[in-house]
Design an enzyme around this catalytic site. Structure first.
Site, PDB file in Angstrom:
ATOM      1  N   ASP A  82     -10.414  -8.577  10.867  1.00 43.82           N
ATOM      2  CA  ASP A  82      -9.754  -7.372  11.154  1.00 43.82           C
ATOM      3  C   ASP A  82      -8.954  -7.656  12.334  1.00 43.82           C
ATOM      4  O   ASP A  82      -9.199  -8.444  13.151  1.00 43.82           O
ATOM      5  CB  ASP A  82     -10.774  -6.457  11.727  1.00 43.82           C
ATOM      6  CG  ASP A  82      -9.892  -5.051  12.087  1.00 43.82           C
ATOM      7  OD1 ASP A  82      -8.873  -4.798  11.433  1.00 43.82           O
ATOM      8  OD2 ASP A  82     -10.637  -4.323  12.992  1.00 43.82           O
ATOM      9  N   HIS A  87      -6.543  -0.071   1.969  1.00 48.42           N
ATOM     10  CA  HIS A  87      -6.422   0.160   3.304  1.00 48.42           C
ATOM     11  C   HIS A  87      -5.032  -0.578   3.912  1.00 48.42           C
ATOM     12  O   HIS A  87      -4.271   0.420   4.673  1.00 48.42           O
ATOM     13  CB  HIS A  87      -7.435  -0.466   4.079  1.00 48.42           C
ATOM     14  CG  HIS A  87      -7.420  -0.124   5.637  1.00 48.42           C
ATOM     15  ND1 HIS A  87      -7.654   1.154   6.072  1.00 48.42           N
ATOM     16  CD2 HIS A  87      -7.447  -1.075   6.509  1.00 48.42           C
ATOM     17  CE1 HIS A  87      -7.576   0.899   7.242  1.00 48.42           C
ATOM     18  NE2 HIS A  87      -7.382  -0.006   7.745  1.00 48.42           N
TER      19      HIS A  87
HETATM   20  C1  HEM Z   1     -13.601   2.082   9.087  1.00 49.99           C
HETATM   21  C2  HEM Z   1     -12.469   1.926   9.657  1.00 49.99           C
HETATM   22  C3  HEM Z   1     -11.617   0.696   9.634  1.00 49.99           C
HETATM   23  C4  HEM Z   1     -11.829  -0.661   9.138  1.00 49.99           C
HETATM   24  C5  HEM Z   1     -13.198  -1.223   8.965  1.00 49.99           C
HETATM   25  C6  HEM Z   1     -10.469  -1.417   9.060  1.00 49.99           C
HETATM   26  C7  HEM Z   1     -10.291  -2.870   8.875  1.00 49.99           C
HETATM   27  C8  HEM Z   1      -9.190  -3.362   8.592  1.00 49.99           C
HETATM   28  C9  HEM Z   1      -8.893  -4.704   7.941  1.00 49.99           C
HETATM   29  C10 HEM Z   1      -9.780  -5.591   7.500  1.00 49.99           C
HETATM   30  C11 HEM Z   1      -7.602  -4.835   7.761  1.00 49.99           C
HETATM   31  C12 HEM Z   1      -6.964  -5.956   7.257  1.00 49.99           C
HETATM   32  C13 HEM Z   1      -6.412  -7.061   8.357  1.00 49.99           C
HETATM   33  C14 HEM Z   1      -5.485  -6.561   9.415  1.00 49.99           C
HETATM   34  O1  HEM Z   1      -4.430  -6.735   9.225  1.00 49.99           O
HETATM   35  O2  HEM Z   1      -6.183  -6.208  10.565  1.00 49.99           O
HETATM   36  C15 HEM Z   1      -6.815  -3.503   8.437  1.00 49.99           C
HETATM   37  C16 HEM Z   1      -5.474  -3.714   8.470  1.00 49.99           C
HETATM   38  C17 HEM Z   1      -4.984  -2.550   9.283  1.00 49.99           C
HETATM   39  N1  HEM Z   1      -5.553  -1.396   9.714  1.00 49.99           N
HETATM   40 FE1  HEM Z   1      -7.730  -0.790   9.608  1.00 49.99          FE
HETATM   41  N2  HEM Z   1      -9.608  -0.450   9.395  1.00 49.99           N
HETATM   42  C18 HEM Z   1     -10.053   0.679   9.910  1.00 49.99           C
HETATM   43  C19 HEM Z   1      -9.495   1.906  10.253  1.00 49.99           C
HETATM   44  C20 HEM Z   1      -8.173   1.866  10.463  1.00 49.99           C
HETATM   45  C21 HEM Z   1      -7.204   3.155  10.910  1.00 49.99           C
HETATM   46  C22 HEM Z   1      -8.226   4.627  11.471  1.00 49.99           C
HETATM   47  C23 HEM Z   1      -6.265   2.940  10.955  1.00 49.99           C
HETATM   48  C24 HEM Z   1      -4.912   3.639  11.613  1.00 49.99           C
HETATM   49  C25 HEM Z   1      -4.861   4.638  12.394  1.00 49.99           C
HETATM   50  C26 HEM Z   1      -5.952   1.376  10.591  1.00 49.99           C
HETATM   51  C27 HEM Z   1      -4.701   0.690  10.601  1.00 49.99           C
HETATM   52  C28 HEM Z   1      -4.613  -0.411  10.190  1.00 49.99           C
HETATM   53  C29 HEM Z   1      -3.346  -1.218  10.379  1.00 49.99           C
HETATM   54  C30 HEM Z   1      -2.028  -0.708  10.853  1.00 49.99           C
HETATM   55  C31 HEM Z   1      -3.479  -2.414   9.529  1.00 49.99           C
HETATM   56  C32 HEM Z   1      -2.370  -3.467   9.439  1.00 49.99           C
HETATM   57  C33 HEM Z   1      -1.589  -3.161   8.106  1.00 49.99           C
HETATM   58  C34 HEM Z   1      -0.632  -4.197   7.758  1.00 49.99           C
HETATM   59  O3  HEM Z   1       0.309  -4.076   8.283  1.00 49.99           O
HETATM   60  O4  HEM Z   1      -0.900  -5.128   7.114  1.00 49.99           O
HETATM   61  N3  HEM Z   1      -7.202   0.914  10.513  1.00 49.99           N
HETATM   62  N4  HEM Z   1      -7.886  -2.890   8.994  1.00 49.99           N
END
Ligand code: HEM
Length: 307
Positions: free
Chosen positions: A147, A219
């Site tokens: 993450d 996601h």
């Molecule tokens: C259960 C809750 C969540 C989990 C387990 C989670 C996990 C992850 C994972 C594993 C990634 C891919 C690796 C990375 O680039 O960080 C990711 C990307 C991302 N997440 Fe989450 N996330 C969660 C909630 C959220 C929420 C609520 C938001 C927005 C308000 C969010 C916004 C983002 C963004 C902006 C990216 C990067 C996308 C990109 O440009 O590639 N996430 N998240």
């Protein structure tokens, strides 16, 4: 916007950019009725006193900020309201007055700071969220996926996270916190390939899926957003939390503009008009939700001086 635009007269609170913060603690509180503004500010000032090797960053809900700083507020600051998706998924609102983000590398030092904050605040506020977070191996979420990979790096963090010079609240940030509870038993029943389709990256090597291999419901597809050609980058500082029975991710993100965050949430919920929602929501449920304003160091000092 370049960093020079952020050669801000007002600097962010020190904790914002201090990484990784392997140990974290989150406190969300409501002010007790009948306490004077001066009494609250005195308590906050005592709570934030510097301790070695720990950052104590402070942020406020819209109502609390308006109360303590009636002269101005950031243009987009508002309380978090419950959000409902086309497909029935919801994100609840649990807006509170004040948020302490306490983090450092050592859990013991962080705990000392938690006790200081709680002791200072105990007569003026009630603690409604009291949660310990930690960084996992390779910054992996408890789902096993890394993450934070697509987070902006270096100076780009300021562009994503900090309200620019010239706007009310410059040097501060809009913040979203959401406690998500994971359903790991269900997630772990998926094959690794199916899990990768949910997230949008490979699990072991952490490579983003490409072309037809990337589902629109992943996601990453829901949160990697461009508006008028501008990537809606935010700066995420989430950590896993919990124990054997209940666990998940305390999602914590900072943005220069609140809409960057709300657009991503609407896309996760399936409210962006393309008919897709985030399949991660099948395996994790939002239990809390709040928007905060984290003032710059000097705006915070100016408010607390009234104590
Ligand atoms: C259960 C809750 C969540 C989990 C387990 C989670 C996990 C992850 C994972 C594993 C990634 C891919 C690796 C990375 O680039 O960080 C990711 C990307 C991302 N997440 Fe989450 N996330 C969660 C909630 C959220 C929420 C609520 C938001 C927005 C308000 C969010 C916004 C983002 C963004 C902006 C990216 C990067 C996308 C990109 O440009 O590639 N996430 N998240």
């Amino acid at each position: 916007m370049s960093l020079s635009a952020h050669a801000l007269s007002a600097l962010p609170q020190a904790g914002l950019l201090a990484e990784p913060g392997r140990s974290a603690h989150y406190l969300e509180m409501n002010f007790n009725p009948g306490i004077s503004d001066a009494g609250i500010c005195r308590a906050l000032d005592r709570a934030r006193q510097a301790l070695p090797d720990v950052y104590i960053a402070l942020a406020f809900g819209a109502t609390a900020w308006q109360r303590l700083q009636p002269a101005w507020q950031p243009a987009q600051l508002q309380p978090f309201k419950e959000m409902v998706g086309e497909n029935g998924y919801t994100m609840p609102a649990t807006q509170r007055d004040v948020f302490f983000w306490i983090h450092g590398e050592d859990q013991g030092e962080v705990m000392n700071a938690v006790l200081q904050v709680h002791d200072a605040m105990r007569d003026v506020a009630v603690t409604l969220l009291d949660l310990n977070g930690f960084k996992n191996r390779e910054a992996r979420d408890l789902t096993g996926f890394v993450d934070g990979t697509a987070n902006p790096k270096g100076d780009k963090r300021l562009d994503a996270a900090v309200i620019p010079e010239g706007e009310a609240g410059a040097g501060g940030s809009y913040v979203l916190s959401q406690k998500w509870r994971h359903h790991l038993q269900a997630f772990n029943q998926l094959s690794v390939h199916e899990q990768e389709q949910v997230i949008g990256r490979t699990k072991q090597d952490n490579v983003e899926l490409e072309g037809d291999a990337m589902p629109p419901t992943s996601h990453v597809s829901r949160t990697d957003v461009k508006i008028d050609g501008v990537g809606q980058k935010i700066y995420r500082r989430s950590t896993p939390y919990g124990g054997a029975e209940e666990h998940g991710l305390y999602f914590l993100a900072f943005a220069c503009n609140l809409r960057r965050i709300s657009v991503q949430l609407e896309r996760m919920l399936g409210n962006s008009g393309d008919g897709y929602s985030d399949h991660l929501m099948k395996y994790s449920t939002a239990l809390t939700g709040a928007y905060w304003f984290m003032p710059s160091q000097s705006d915070l000092d100016a408010v607390l001086v009234q104590g």
